[in-house]
Design a protein around this motif. Structure first.
Motif, PDB file in Angstrom:
ATOM      1  N   SER A 275     -11.469 -18.061 -10.948  1.00  0.00           N
ATOM      2  CA  SER A 275     -11.126 -19.402 -11.435  1.00  0.00           C
ATOM      3  C   SER A 275      -9.856 -19.374 -12.280  1.00  0.00           C
ATOM      4  O   SER A 275      -9.014 -20.274 -12.186  1.00  0.00           O
ATOM      5  CB  SER A 275     -12.289 -19.977 -12.247  1.00  0.00           C
ATOM      6  OG  SER A 275     -12.621 -19.129 -13.342  1.00  0.00           O
ATOM      7  N   ASP A 286     -10.950 -22.697  -3.353  1.00  0.00           N
ATOM      8  CA  ASP A 286     -11.421 -22.552  -1.971  1.00  0.00           C
ATOM      9  C   ASP A 286     -10.305 -22.109  -1.034  1.00  0.00           C
ATOM     10  O   ASP A 286     -10.541 -21.415  -0.043  1.00  0.00           O
ATOM     11  CB  ASP A 286     -12.057 -23.862  -1.484  1.00  0.00           C
ATOM     12  CG  ASP A 286     -11.108 -25.045  -1.587  1.00  0.00           C
ATOM     13  OD1 ASP A 286     -10.049 -24.890  -2.220  1.00  0.00           O
ATOM     14  OD2 ASP A 286     -11.421 -26.116  -1.032  1.00  0.00           O
ATOM     15  N   ILE A 289      -9.980 -18.297  -1.464  1.00  0.00           N
ATOM     16  CA  ILE A 289     -11.078 -17.639  -0.748  1.00  0.00           C
ATOM     17  C   ILE A 289     -10.805 -17.631   0.751  1.00  0.00           C
ATOM     18  O   ILE A 289     -11.012 -16.616   1.444  1.00  0.00           O
ATOM     19  CB  ILE A 289     -12.416 -18.340  -1.058  1.00  0.00           C
ATOM     20  CG1 ILE A 289     -12.769 -18.159  -2.541  1.00  0.00           C
ATOM     21  CG2 ILE A 289     -13.538 -17.793  -0.182  1.00  0.00           C
ATOM     22  CD1 ILE A 289     -13.938 -18.996  -3.010  1.00  0.00           C
ATOM     23  N   ALA A 290     -10.287 -18.741   1.290  1.00  0.00           N
ATOM     24  CA  ALA A 290     -10.016 -18.832   2.727  1.00  0.00           C
ATOM     25  C   ALA A 290      -8.897 -17.884   3.154  1.00  0.00           C
ATOM     26  O   ALA A 290      -8.897 -17.375   4.286  1.00  0.00           O
ATOM     27  CB  ALA A 290      -9.657 -20.268   3.094  1.00  0.00           C
ATOM     28  N   ASP A 293      -9.963 -12.257   3.253  1.00  0.00           N
ATOM     29  CA  ASP A 293     -11.208 -11.857   3.915  1.00  0.00           C
ATOM     30  C   ASP A 293     -12.151 -11.120   2.969  1.00  0.00           C
ATOM     31  O   ASP A 293     -13.355 -11.078   3.201  1.00  0.00           O
ATOM     32  CB  ASP A 293     -10.898 -10.968   5.125  1.00  0.00           C
ATOM     33  CG  ASP A 293     -10.158 -11.730   6.218  1.00  0.00           C
ATOM     34  OD1 ASP A 293     -10.285 -12.975   6.245  1.00  0.00           O
ATOM     35  OD2 ASP A 293      -9.445 -11.091   7.016  1.00  0.00           O
ATOM     36  N   LEU A 295     -12.974 -11.967   0.064  1.00  0.00           N
ATOM     37  CA  LEU A 295     -13.699 -12.912  -0.801  1.00  0.00           C
ATOM     38  C   LEU A 295     -14.650 -13.754   0.036  1.00  0.00           C
ATOM     39  O   LEU A 295     -14.233 -14.392   1.014  1.00  0.00           O
ATOM     40  CB  LEU A 295     -12.713 -13.822  -1.539  1.00  0.00           C
ATOM     41  CG  LEU A 295     -11.643 -13.124  -2.392  1.00  0.00           C
ATOM     42  CD1 LEU A 295     -10.712 -14.155  -3.008  1.00  0.00           C
ATOM     43  CD2 LEU A 295     -12.272 -12.261  -3.470  1.00  0.00           C
ATOM     44  N   GLU A 296     -15.921 -13.736  -0.337  1.00  0.00           N
ATOM     45  CA  GLU A 296     -16.917 -14.522   0.385  1.00  0.00           C
ATOM     46  C   GLU A 296     -17.119 -15.896  -0.252  1.00  0.00           C
ATOM     47  O   GLU A 296     -17.263 -16.898   0.434  1.00  0.00           O
ATOM     48  CB  GLU A 296     -18.250 -13.768   0.434  1.00  0.00           C
ATOM     49  CG  GLU A 296     -18.185 -12.475   1.241  1.00  0.00           C
ATOM     50  CD  GLU A 296     -19.533 -11.785   1.319  1.00  0.00           C
ATOM     51  OE1 GLU A 296     -20.505 -12.324   0.738  1.00  0.00           O
ATOM     52  OE2 GLU A 296     -19.611 -10.721   1.934  1.00  0.00           O
ATOM     53  N   ASN A 297     -17.127 -15.936  -1.576  1.00  0.00           N
ATOM     54  CA  ASN A 297     -17.311 -17.197  -2.295  1.00  0.00           C
ATOM     55  C   ASN A 297     -16.766 -17.046  -3.708  1.00  0.00           C
ATOM     56  O   ASN A 297     -16.157 -16.018  -4.042  1.00  0.00           O
ATOM     57  CB  ASN A 297     -18.805 -17.589  -2.313  1.00  0.00           C
ATOM     58  CG  ASN A 297     -19.688 -16.457  -2.826  1.00  0.00           C
ATOM     59  OD1 ASN A 297     -19.423 -15.871  -3.889  1.00  0.00           O
ATOM     60  ND2 ASN A 297     -20.726 -16.117  -2.077  1.00  0.00           N
ATOM     61  N   GLU A 298     -16.982 -18.066  -4.537  1.00  0.00           N
ATOM     62  CA  GLU A 298     -16.438 -18.049  -5.891  1.00  0.00           C
ATOM     63  C   GLU A 298     -17.073 -16.988  -6.780  1.00  0.00           C
ATOM     64  O   GLU A 298     -16.556 -16.679  -7.862  1.00  0.00           O
ATOM     65  CB  GLU A 298     -16.584 -19.429  -6.552  1.00  0.00           C
ATOM     66  CG  GLU A 298     -18.025 -19.883  -6.771  1.00  0.00           C
ATOM     67  CD  GLU A 298     -18.627 -20.544  -5.541  1.00  0.00           C
ATOM     68  OE1 GLU A 298     -19.722 -21.116  -5.666  1.00  0.00           O
ATOM     69  OE2 GLU A 298     -18.003 -20.496  -4.468  1.00  0.00           O
ATOM     70  N   ASN A 299     -18.198 -16.407  -6.335  1.00  0.00           N
ATOM     71  CA  ASN A 299     -18.877 -15.367  -7.120  1.00  0.00           C
ATOM     72  C   ASN A 299     -18.505 -13.960  -6.683  1.00  0.00           C
ATOM     73  O   ASN A 299     -19.061 -12.977  -7.190  1.00  0.00           O
ATOM     74  CB  ASN A 299     -20.398 -15.549  -7.016  1.00  0.00           C
ATOM     75  CG  ASN A 299     -20.861 -16.883  -7.595  1.00  0.00           C
ATOM     76  OD1 ASN A 299     -20.388 -17.287  -8.661  1.00  0.00           O
ATOM     77  ND2 ASN A 299     -21.766 -17.558  -6.898  1.00  0.00           N
ATOM     78  N   SER A 300     -17.580 -13.842  -5.731  1.00  0.00           N
ATOM     79  CA  SER A 300     -17.165 -12.517  -5.253  1.00  0.00           C
ATOM     80  C   SER A 300     -16.549 -11.710  -6.391  1.00  0.00           C
ATOM     81  O   SER A 300     -15.833 -12.247  -7.245  1.00  0.00           O
ATOM     82  CB  SER A 300     -16.160 -12.656  -4.114  1.00  0.00           C
ATOM     83  OG  SER A 300     -16.740 -13.305  -3.007  1.00  0.00           O
TER      84      SER A 300
END
Length: 525
Positions: A275, A286, A289-290, A293, A295-300
């Protein structure tokens, strides 16, 4: 009778073969008759194809490309003006041959010239390409190219003090023009050299705005744009394009100076979060993350020195400019640090809280396009003085911690759990790794051994105090090698794992204590 007939036929055939051979060699020896060449040496010839069409066969030793150059010279000499023809593609097929017809060099040259004639382009017109690094934008004329560059500096040249001059580069073979940014009131001032971001002030003899007099005070300064330049080298090259292919000036200006999405690499720093990175680079989380590769989500989880792809809006070419301004502003002083050699670097204390001040000042501001890069105070009058924040910080690098065994399987993490057996705690104060009895146990960090021996429910234990006040504990050991009072280094063998005390199987129990309280070791390893 039959034998005689057979004999006569054989004799006739022999006579015919002899006659044919005689004719064959006679033809070979006839002056001026050359249906094929006798190829000397190994007998290699090359068949030449131009744009996929066979144009002839040559002895392998002849330089076909020299014939092409000769054809071009003849072609240019006959036309007597600049003519454009498609660049041909040549293909050479080599083969072995003893008897083979070959073409003369003059014949091949003529065929190449004929092919050049058929490829003449009469739809090309002179144009000019603006080149910036690897980007090329082409317009119809040199005047349009200069106008495109002038439109960029006009965005910031509020007083219309600068102009673009196109100077021919005499060191180049082709027609290359170099744009020079000049002060209209001082034609000797060439301001076109690229300015690096955050560069210092231009030399005094190139300054557009000079001090009115040597005395200090607000009236001693001219308030204007002092310097303007492009961020990269720019050149304008004469070229040729088909009618309608050149960009109009407005499109060319947009291609060079409007923001484009450019991919860059962001290196993760210690303490970064996804963040915070999103806020720093001005890109939605987002999208980051996109683009990555990993990073899967904001908690990665991200790690220091990890590289993330980000997109940053940047123009192909920027304008770097400097301006002298008089401002009345609220200002802060930079933080001052007091270094304490007896503290760790993760320990700091604020000695003085900051307080903003107010001043009337002359500021030299350097910007790249609309982004401020640096500013320098040339003169100021303080209305209310600022107070700097003063922070005392440590200089000693704190100890690090490593896993106390090699391998092993985590069998019980830190925190609440179901009692594994009677006498065990429902809150696990450390981490368990299942490992065979006798596995070497290492000091997780350097320090002093304060306990080494039996520890009741923990079986045989070792406790180590570390210089920063933390402590590590190792339990259920089978053998203890360290001694109380001994100083050990990180990674030094202090014991062997076991199954002593309240234990359900061979494993190592490991704790980290901060201020005398157990914490999750995984936050420190």
């Amino acid at each position: 009778m039959i034998r005689s007939s057979c004999f006569d036929r054989l004799r006739t055939v022999a006579i015919l073969h002899t006659a044919a051979a005689a004719v064959f060699f006679y033809v070979l020896l006839m002056p001026g008759f050359r249906p094929f060449d006798i190829i000397p040496g190994a007998g290699e010839v090359v068949t030449v194809y131009m744009d996929g069409v066979e144009i002839g066969t040559l002895n392998a030793g002849i330089d076909t490309m020299e014939l092409y150059r000769e054809a071009r010279r003849e072609f240019s000499s006959e036309h007597g003006k600049l003519v454009f023809s498609e660049m041909p593609e040549f293909e050479f097929v080599k083969k072995a041959a003893f008897f083979c017809h070959t073409d003369s060099e003059k014949e091949i040259t003529a065929k190449i010239k004929s092919r050049l004639e058929s490829g003449i382009r009469d739809d090309l017109a002179p144009s000019y390409s603006i080149k910036v690094n690897g980007t090329v934008v082409t317009v119809k004329s040199a005047e349009e190219a200069g106008g495109v560059l002038k439109s960029a500096i006009e965005r910031y040249d509020r007083d219309d003090a600068f102009d673009i001059e196109l100077v021919k580069d005499s060191s180049r073979e082709f027609n290359v023009l170099i744009p020079k940014i000049v002060d209209k009131n001082n034609s000797d001032a060439d301001l076109s050299a690229p300015l690096a971001a955050g560069a210092g002030h231009i030399e005094e003899d190139l300054s557009v705005c000079e001090f009115k007099n040597s005395g200090e005070g607000f009236d001693s300064f001219d308030y204007c744009v002092n310097d303007i330049a492009f961020s990269d080298d720019v050149e304008i090259v004469e070229s040729y394009l088909a009618a309608g292919e050149a960009a109009d000036p407005e499109l060319a200006s947009s291609m060079l100076f409007d923001l484009q999405e450019v991919q860059q690499i962001y290196t993760v720093q210690k303490g970064d979060t996804l963040s915070e990175i999103a806020l720093t680079v001005g890109l939605p989380l987002d999208e980051i993350i996109a683009l990555n590769d990993s990073l899967e989500n904001e908690n990665s989880v991200i790690h220091p020195d990890e590289e993330l792809i980000i997109t940053v809006p940047e123009p192909e070419l920027s304008v770097v400019w400097k301006e002298t301004e008089r401002v009345e502003e609220i200002y802060d002083l930079p933080t001052e640090y007091i270094y304490n050699d007896s503290w760790y670097t993760n320990h700091s204390e604020v000695i003085t809280q900051p307080s903003a001040g107010c001043r009337d000042a002359v500021i030299m501001t350097t910007r790249m396009d609309d982004k401020e890069i640096s500013r320098e105070v040339l003169y100021e009058e303080i209305k209310a003085p600022a107070v700097a924040k003063v922070v005392e910080v440590g200089t000693i690098i704190p100890p690090t911690f490593i896993k106390p065994i090699s391998g092993g399987r985590m069998s019980s993490p830190f925190g609440r759990r179901k009692k594994p057996k009677a006498g065990a705690s429902s809150f696990h104060k450390g981490i368990d790794w299942a490992t065979p009895v006798g596995t070497s146990v290492y000091a997780s960090s350097g320090g002093t051994v304060v306990k080494a021996g039996w520890g009741s429910g923990y079986g045989y234990v070792v406790y180590i105090n570390h210089p920063n006040g933390m402590q590590t504990r190792y339990g259920h050991l089978s053998k203890v090698y360290a001694k109380v009072g001994q100083t050990v280094k990180q990674g030094e063998v202090i014991a062997a794992s076991g199954n002593t005390g309240v234990s359900t199987g061979p494993h190592i129990h490991f704790e980290i204590l901060v201020g005398g309280t157990q914490v999750d070791p995984m936050n420190y390893l």
